[in-house]
Design a protein around this motif. Structure first.
Motif, mmCIF file in Angstrom:
data_model
loop_
_atom_site.group_PDB
_atom_site.id
_atom_site.type_symbol
_atom_site.label_atom_id
_atom_site.label_comp_id
_atom_site.label_asym_id
_atom_site.label_seq_id
_atom_site.Cartn_x
_atom_site.Cartn_y
_atom_site.Cartn_z
ATOM 1 N N MET A 1 9.043 -12.091 4.560
ATOM 2 C CA MET A 1 7.906 -12.390 5.425
ATOM 3 C C MET A 1 6.695 -11.588 4.952
ATOM 4 N N PHE A 2 5.518 -12.178 5.100
ATOM 5 C CA PHE A 2 4.301 -11.547 4.603
ATOM 6 C C PHE A 2 3.235 -11.526 5.704
ATOM 7 N N ALA A 3 2.389 -10.514 5.629
ATOM 8 C CA ALA A 3 1.346 -10.353 6.638
ATOM 9 C C ALA A 3 -0.025 -10.385 5.984
ATOM 10 N N LYS A 4 -0.949 -11.066 6.636
ATOM 11 C CA LYS A 4 -2.349 -11.024 6.245
ATOM 12 C C LYS A 4 -2.995 -9.870 7.008
ATOM 13 N N VAL A 5 -3.585 -8.941 6.281
ATOM 14 C CA VAL A 5 -4.092 -7.716 6.895
ATOM 15 C C VAL A 5 -5.576 -7.541 6.583
ATOM 16 N N ILE A 6 -6.355 -7.200 7.606
ATOM 17 C CA ILE A 6 -7.749 -6.820 7.408
ATOM 18 C C ILE A 6 -7.794 -5.298 7.392
ATOM 19 N N VAL A 7 -8.415 -4.726 6.361
ATOM 20 C CA VAL A 7 -8.428 -3.272 6.191
ATOM 21 C C VAL A 7 -9.502 -2.652 7.076
ATOM 22 N N ASP A 8 -9.203 -1.481 7.600
ATOM 23 C CA ASP A 8 -10.119 -0.784 8.500
ATOM 24 C C ASP A 8 -11.245 -0.101 7.714
ATOM 25 N N ILE A 9 -12.018 -0.917 7.013
ATOM 26 C CA ILE A 9 -13.202 -0.460 6.287
ATOM 27 C C ILE A 9 -14.283 -1.518 6.496
ATOM 28 N N SER A 10 -15.404 -1.121 7.067
ATOM 29 C CA SER A 10 -16.472 -2.086 7.346
ATOM 30 C C SER A 10 -17.416 -2.191 6.153
ATOM 31 N N HIS A 11 -17.015 -2.978 5.178
ATOM 32 C CA HIS A 11 -17.839 -3.201 3.996
ATOM 33 C C HIS A 11 -17.662 -4.648 3.553
ATOM 34 N N GLU A 12 -18.768 -5.307 3.256
ATOM 35 C CA GLU A 12 -18.724 -6.731 2.943
ATOM 36 C C GLU A 12 -17.834 -7.052 1.749
ATOM 37 N N SER A 13 -17.764 -6.139 0.773
ATOM 38 C CA SER A 13 -17.016 -6.430 -0.450
ATOM 39 C C SER A 13 -15.513 -6.541 -0.213
ATOM 40 N N ILE A 14 -15.015 -5.938 0.861
ATOM 41 C CA ILE A 14 -13.580 -6.026 1.150
ATOM 42 C C ILE A 14 -13.329 -6.649 2.519
ATOM 43 N N ASP A 15 -14.298 -7.392 3.010
ATOM 44 C CA ASP A 15 -14.126 -8.056 4.305
ATOM 45 C C ASP A 15 -13.355 -9.358 4.104
ATOM 46 N N LYS A 16 -12.086 -9.208 3.798
ATOM 47 C CA LYS A 16 -11.215 -10.356 3.575
ATOM 48 C C LYS A 16 -9.781 -9.930 3.849
ATOM 49 N N CYS A 17 -8.899 -10.898 3.921
ATOM 50 C CA CYS A 17 -7.491 -10.603 4.196
ATOM 51 C C CYS A 17 -6.766 -10.209 2.915
ATOM 52 N N PHE A 18 -5.897 -9.220 3.040
ATOM 53 C CA PHE A 18 -5.028 -8.811 1.949
ATOM 54 C C PHE A 18 -3.582 -9.075 2.364
ATOM 55 N N THR A 19 -2.787 -9.528 1.410
ATOM 56 C CA THR A 19 -1.399 -9.879 1.705
ATOM 57 C C THR A 19 -0.476 -8.697 1.435
ATOM 58 N N TYR A 20 0.391 -8.398 2.404
ATOM 59 C CA TYR A 20 1.381 -7.329 2.269
ATOM 60 C C TYR A 20 2.746 -7.856 2.696
ATOM 61 N N ARG A 21 3.777 -7.304 2.083
ATOM 62 C CA ARG A 21 5.142 -7.671 2.447
ATOM 63 C C ARG A 21 5.553 -6.895 3.697
ATOM 64 N N VAL A 22 6.212 -7.590 4.616
ATOM 65 C CA VAL A 22 6.718 -6.949 5.833
ATOM 66 C C VAL A 22 8.170 -6.551 5.596
ATOM 67 N N PRO A 23 8.488 -5.260 5.559
ATOM 68 C CA PRO A 23 9.885 -4.837 5.391
ATOM 69 C C PRO A 23 10.781 -5.445 6.464
ATOM 70 N N THR A 24 12.016 -5.698 6.107
ATOM 71 C CA THR A 24 12.927 -6.411 7.008
ATOM 72 C C THR A 24 13.215 -5.648 8.301
ATOM 73 N N ASP A 25 13.045 -4.320 8.282
ATOM 74 C CA ASP A 25 13.333 -3.547 9.493
ATOM 75 C C ASP A 25 12.101 -3.357 10.378
ATOM 76 N N PHE A 26 10.986 -4.005 10.020
ATOM 77 C CA PHE A 26 9.774 -3.922 10.835
ATOM 78 C C PHE A 26 9.695 -5.134 11.758
ATOM 79 N N SER A 27 9.218 -4.908 12.963
ATOM 80 C CA SER A 27 8.951 -5.999 13.899
ATOM 81 C C SER A 27 7.454 -5.998 14.188
ATOM 82 N N LEU A 28 6.749 -6.940 13.581
ATOM 83 C CA LEU A 28 5.294 -6.976 13.703
ATOM 84 C C LEU A 28 4.826 -8.285 14.335
ATOM 85 N N SER A 29 3.702 -8.200 15.020
ATOM 86 C CA SER A 29 3.058 -9.373 15.600
ATOM 87 C C SER A 29 1.599 -9.393 15.183
#
Length: 205
Positions: free
Chosen positions: A1-29
């Motif tokens: 499973m993969f998560a689209k993550v917005i980074v906690d940096i307010s800058h236009e150059s990185i104002d986009k989603c980054f893809t990260y793998r969700v470890p199997t023992d994590f429960s995320l929403s």
């Protein structure tokens, strides 16, 4: 499973989603804050989407390091609001997320004679006949399913704010939520004092 993550940096150059793998023992929403590897360090981010498949080679995707359980999660409706704000006003999504999230800070209880503290009951003043007439008309107006914008016109001191508070009270009594915007920062202290005094424990700034 993969998560689209917005980074906690307010800058236009990185104002986009980054893809990260969700470890199997994590429960995320969607809306959960997470700690992620970013660049040469670690950053906080917010999950804004969860997908079964990645959109680029999996071997290049890094794992989420951990959920941030002590941080506020973003409710779905607030996340949708932040996305709309970013698109509507041309700002970064991260900055919009900071706007809709409640502020987490410690406050000191300072009492001054004659001053109203945040959270103390702020009694509603009695309306005059003209104010009651306007309030009734606006309450009727907002009963419609699709309500366009409404402009309340009045000179300074005519009681517009009190009518806003009465309309907010109506919305809250129906289980709805309200965003109360202030036209200039110099009014923020007195406005916050008045709104929190009227609705103690129900306000996020």
């Amino acid at each position: 499973m993969f998560a689209k993550v917005i980074v906690d940096i307010s800058h236009e150059s990185i104002d986009k989603c980054f893809t990260y793998r969700v470890p199997t023992d994590f429960s995320l929403s969607v809306g959960d804050p997470v700690l992620i590897p970013f660049g040469r360090g670690k950053k906080k981010g917010y999950v804004i989407g969860i997908e079964e498949l990645a959109d680029f080679p999996e071997e290049k995707i890094k794992d989420i390091l951990s959920p941030l359980e002590k941080e506020f999660s973003v409710e779905k409706q607030l996340l949708d609001l932040a996305i709309w704000m970013a698109e509507e006003y041309g700002t970064t999504l991260n900055q919009c997320l900071k706007t809709v999230l409640p502020v987490k800070k410690k406050t000191k209880n300072r009492t001054k004679p004659g001053k109203i503290q945040y959270g103390n009951p702020y009694p509603a003043p009695k309306l005059n006949a003209e104010q009651e007439e306007v309030l009734f008309a606006m309450q009727e107006y907002f009963q419609e399913e699709k309500v366009p914008s409404a402009l309340l016109f009045g000179v300074t001191g005519s009681g517009k704010t009190e009518l806003y508070l009465r309309l907010i009270e109506d919305c809250l009594s129906k289980g709805k939520e309200v965003i109360y915007l202030i036209p200039e920062i110099s009014l923020s202290h007195q406005s916050r004092m008045r709104v929190e005094g009227r609705f103690p424990g129900q306000v996020a700034v």
